[in-house]
Enzyme design. Structure first.
Site, PDB file in Angstrom:
ATOM      1  CB  SER A 155     -16.486 -43.524 -25.009  1.00 43.92           C
ATOM      2  OG  SER A 155     -15.587 -44.589 -24.558  1.00 43.92           O
ATOM      3  CG  ASP A 320     -15.885 -46.560 -32.284  1.00 46.86           C
ATOM      4  OD1 ASP A 320     -14.822 -47.401 -31.798  1.00 46.86           O
ATOM      5  OD2 ASP A 320     -16.615 -46.130 -31.470  1.00 46.86           O
ATOM      6  CG  HIS A 353     -13.907 -44.683 -29.398  1.00 52.46           C
ATOM      7  ND1 HIS A 353     -15.214 -45.144 -29.206  1.00 52.46           N
ATOM      8  CD2 HIS A 353     -13.599 -44.331 -28.071  1.00 52.46           C
ATOM      9  CE1 HIS A 353     -15.576 -45.030 -27.859  1.00 52.46           C
ATOM     10  NE2 HIS A 353     -14.718 -44.343 -27.167  1.00 52.46           N
TER      11      HIS A 353
END
Length: 380
Positions: A155, A320, A353
């Site tokens: 991320s 995601d 995610h």
């Protein structure tokens, strides 16, 4: 506590003080600052086996192991790091740190400003991904590490790994960019702004100087985390986990908690508000928004990634939707345009995610295989 053989065990955070001023991308200057970090494994004689772990929005330096025998939950990426784990600490020397602007020991808004004797609060400057990379370079210099075997992040952490490859290509051999993107979409920027507005409009925020008032903008933090948490999970997982399950079997015809998903989100919000600083949350989301290697020079991503020399593993997850696989493929294409050595995996996974934090067997096996090959290639 009985430690598993693949745990790094009980670890102690360390602090380094830096008294050389740093000029941030915004133009603001910090005269001095502290960075808190942890290490796992042993640095080899020529200091060639170091791996840097870059944390995401709400992460910190406590990546693996435990701080005490009484601690029940290990570091946030404990399934990834340890003896025999994908990031094998019998082979690598692993560093996790709390970024500048954080709220877990590194200098940030809740730290005391030596000029005033009070918390920085709203006076703490905006920081960017590029600023973090520069502080990480200074940390490496202090530890005598000229080149990282790998820089790894998921991320927002993946953005830092990508930035490393552009700003300091000679100082890393491999980059692992997981569930990340070369810049946020308009939708993602929108999510971040709604979360920030929840904090900024909380009456207890006091313009960022809530410390002096002895309060915490809990309502804003709770809402920000609740919104974020929805985006980190996939619709399928939320449906499977909660569906339309009621807590009390019948409708209450009110605005209290009725559905299990509401209870879960409020719990997550309360927990976050108890452990995270509101100003740090604002800073981290702004760093996400600002990251765009193409922006200042108005160039393509392929041109922006020309300096990169590292070998890459880029990983995305099918469910995601916050950092969609298509964004990872943009990175892959830009690297291939520059004839860089890049491996790409798009993993079928249901958790959205947050999968990058999960013990998904396929994902963990992939990272293990990549780093094993990387270690052999580096003679480790």
């Amino acid at each position: 506590m009985h430690l598993q053989p693949d745990s790094v065990g009980v670890v102690t955070p360390q602090t380094l003080h830096f008294d050389t001023p740093i000029t941030l991308k915004s133009g603001a200057v910090l005269d001095a600052y502290d960075l808190v970090y942890e290490t796992y494994g042993t640095l080899n004689a020529d200091k060639s086996n170091a791996i840097l772990i870059c944390h995401a929005l709400s992460g910190n330096h406590h990546v693996a192991g435990f701080h005490s025998a009484e601690e029940k939950r290990p570091g946030w990426w404990d399934n990834m790091i340890g003896p025999g784990k994908p990031v094998d600490t019998t082979r690598f020397f692993v560093i996790g740190l709390n970024n500048l602007g954080g709220c877990h020991g590194s200098t940030g808004p809740s730290s005391i400003d030596p000029k005033t004797g009070k918390p920085y609060g709203a006076a703490f400057p905006i920081v960017t991904v590029e600023d973090w990379v520069e502080t990480q370079v200074r940390l490496a210099d202090r530890l005598g590490i000229a080149t990282f075997a790998a820089v790894i992040g998921g991320s927002l952490g993946g953005m830092q790994a990508l930035s490393w490859s552009i700003l300091h290509p000679q100082r890393m051999r491999h980059a692992l960019v997981i569930a990340s993107a070369p810049g946020l979409t308009a939708q993602n920027i929108g999510f971040n702004d709604v979360a920030r507005q929840a904090i900024l409009t909380d009456p207890d925020f006091h313009g960022g100087d809530f410390y002096a008032h002895g309060v915490v903008p809990r309502r804003g933090l709770r809402l920000a985390r609740m919104l974020g948490h929805i985006t980190y999970l996939s619709d399928d997982v939320m449906g499977e986990k909660f569906g339309r399950i009621l807590k009390n079997d019948v409708f209450q015809f009110g605005y209290g908690v009725e559905f299990e998903v509401e209870s879960y989100l409020r719990y997550q919000g309360d927990k976050f508000a108890d452990s995270f600083d509101a100003n740090t949350y604002l800073l981290m989301t702004k760093a996400l928004d600002y990251f765009d290697p193409t922006h200042h020079h108005r160039i393509s991503l392929s041109e922006a990634l020309k300096p990169a020399q590292a070998e890459f593993l880029v990983v995305s997850f099918t469910s995601d939707w916050r950092f969609a696989p298509s964004r990872s493929r943009e990175i892959v294409k830009a690297l291939l345009d520059n004839d860089r050595n890049v491996s790409y995996a798009e993993i079928t996974a249901a958790h959205g995610h947050d999968t990058f934090l999960m013990p998904d067997p396929h994902y963990l096996s992939l990272v293990r295989a990549y780093l094993n090959n990387a270690a052999k290639g580096m003679g480790l």
